[in-house]
Write a protein that holds these residues in place. Sequence first.
Motif, PDB file in Angstrom:
ATOM      1  N   GLN A  98      20.158  35.356 -31.057  1.00  0.00           N
ATOM      2  CA  GLN A  98      21.481  34.701 -31.418  1.00  0.00           C
ATOM      3  C   GLN A  98      21.416  33.586 -32.535  1.00  0.00           C
ATOM      4  O   GLN A  98      22.310  32.615 -32.212  1.00  0.00           O
ATOM      5  CB  GLN A  98      22.302  34.123 -30.057  1.00  0.00           C
ATOM      6  N   GLY A  99      20.490  33.503 -33.240  1.00  0.00           N
ATOM      7  CA  GLY A  99      20.288  32.682 -34.091  1.00  0.00           C
ATOM      8  C   GLY A  99      20.002  31.165 -33.569  1.00  0.00           C
ATOM      9  O   GLY A  99      20.050  30.087 -33.955  1.00  0.00           O
TER      10      GLY A  99
ATOM     11  N   LEU B  43      33.544  31.518 -27.889  1.00  0.00           N
ATOM     12  CA  LEU B  43      32.779  31.814 -29.237  1.00  0.00           C
ATOM     13  C   LEU B  43      32.002  32.968 -29.103  1.00  0.00           C
ATOM     14  O   LEU B  43      30.952  32.790 -28.440  1.00  0.00           O
ATOM     15  CB  LEU B  43      32.345  30.598 -30.008  1.00  0.00           C
ATOM     16  N   ARG B  44      32.002  34.033 -29.841  1.00  0.00           N
ATOM     17  CA  ARG B  44      31.316  35.183 -29.593  1.00  0.00           C
ATOM     18  C   ARG B  44      30.754  35.367 -31.067  1.00  0.00           C
ATOM     19  O   ARG B  44      31.350  35.563 -31.890  1.00  0.00           O
ATOM     20  CB  ARG B  44      31.917  36.341 -29.174  1.00  0.00           C
ATOM     21  N   LEU B  45      29.481  35.497 -31.179  1.00  0.00           N
ATOM     22  CA  LEU B  45      28.555  35.537 -32.290  1.00  0.00           C
ATOM     23  C   LEU B  45      28.641  36.968 -32.810  1.00  0.00           C
ATOM     24  O   LEU B  45      28.233  37.871 -32.035  1.00  0.00           O
ATOM     25  CB  LEU B  45      26.983  35.204 -32.017  1.00  0.00           C
ATOM     26  N   ILE B  46      29.071  37.130 -33.899  1.00  0.00           N
ATOM     27  CA  ILE B  46      29.185  38.299 -34.673  1.00  0.00           C
ATOM     28  C   ILE B  46      27.859  38.843 -35.580  1.00  0.00           C
ATOM     29  O   ILE B  46      27.167  39.867 -35.129  1.00  0.00           O
ATOM     30  CB  ILE B  46      30.472  38.601 -35.765  1.00  0.00           C
ATOM     31  N   TYR B  47      27.629  37.788 -36.302  1.00  0.00           N
ATOM     32  CA  TYR B  47      26.302  38.112 -37.305  1.00  0.00           C
ATOM     33  C   TYR B  47      25.987  36.574 -37.498  1.00  0.00           C
ATOM     34  O   TYR B  47      26.649  35.533 -37.564  1.00  0.00           O
ATOM     35  CB  TYR B  47      26.523  38.771 -38.760  1.00  0.00           C
ATOM     36  N   TYR B  48      24.676  36.450 -37.877  1.00  0.00           N
ATOM     37  CA  TYR B  48      24.055  35.233 -38.206  1.00  0.00           C
ATOM     38  C   TYR B  48      23.014  35.562 -39.454  1.00  0.00           C
ATOM     39  O   TYR B  48      22.544  36.666 -39.346  1.00  0.00           O
ATOM     40  CB  TYR B  48      23.471  34.351 -37.081  1.00  0.00           C
ATOM     41  N   SER B  49      22.701  34.481 -40.023  1.00  0.00           N
ATOM     42  CA  SER B  49      21.839  34.538 -41.051  1.00  0.00           C
ATOM     43  C   SER B  49      20.778  33.311 -41.007  1.00  0.00           C
ATOM     44  O   SER B  49      21.237  32.104 -41.171  1.00  0.00           O
ATOM     45  CB  SER B  49      22.447  34.548 -42.663  1.00  0.00           C
ATOM     46  N   ASP B  56      21.216  38.948 -39.270  1.00  0.00           N
ATOM     47  CA  ASP B  56      20.977  39.806 -37.952  1.00  0.00           C
ATOM     48  C   ASP B  56      22.309  40.025 -37.119  1.00  0.00           C
ATOM     49  O   ASP B  56      23.069  38.993 -37.325  1.00  0.00           O
ATOM     50  CB  ASP B  56      19.863  38.990 -37.217  1.00  0.00           C
ATOM     51  N   LYS B  57      22.327  40.922 -36.364  1.00  0.00           N
ATOM     52  CA  LYS B  57      23.449  41.242 -35.636  1.00  0.00           C
ATOM     53  C   LYS B  57      23.390  40.119 -34.283  1.00  0.00           C
ATOM     54  O   LYS B  57      22.472  39.745 -33.697  1.00  0.00           O
ATOM     55  CB  LYS B  57      23.422  42.658 -35.144  1.00  0.00           C
TER      56      LYS B  57
END
Lengths: 113, 110
Positions: A98-99, B43-49, B56-57
Amino acid sequence: GQQLNQSPQSMFIQEGEDVSMNCTSSSIFNTWLWYKQEPGEGPVLLIALYKAGELTSNGRLTAQFGITRKDSFLNISASIPSDVGIYFCAGRNYGGSQGNLIFGKGTKLSVKP
Amino acid sequence: NAGVTQTPKFQVLKTGQSMTLQCAQDMNHNSMYWYRQDPGMGLRLIYYSASEGTTDKGEVPNGYNVSRLNKREFSLRLESAAPSQTSVYFCASSGSFEAFFGQGTRLTVV
């Protein structure tokens, strides 16, 4: 996956009262962050904690990084109406998913004048 | 002192339409994130970089695509909007420790 348990979900308090909320996890975190979100706005960073045992204040707000690195709490002293909002904790765990940034589900604070 | 800038602030789409949400940061951060926020869901994570050129998903990636155009910009695309994508979308960026959020995009799909 990693999860943060934030409690309580909501609080209804009288102006002038102190507030305490906390976050716990089964995972170890390297950094704890506390945010406040007001209606219609994005979360704003209140306090950042960088090492186990650290106690940091920002005005009437005090937060601590738990000694086990698995928990953190936020206290608000002498609450005022403008403290209303949703408070989120977040933990950073370098190398995790999750980053590396995991959020709690928030504590909604209501303050009665 | 812009920080994280999101555009647009509000958008109404019809089911099946496409759109791109834009995000730019001026803090020279490596990591950028897209979250959605629904009532009672946090807060729900969609994508990150994690860095330029990588994505990444997150927890809820279905129905979305992202592009990390350069270090400053991270866009979120809805190819065929659905009513279930009605939400408030937040972009965030992060260096080594703190993360900072934009003001959000309130999206309604009818």
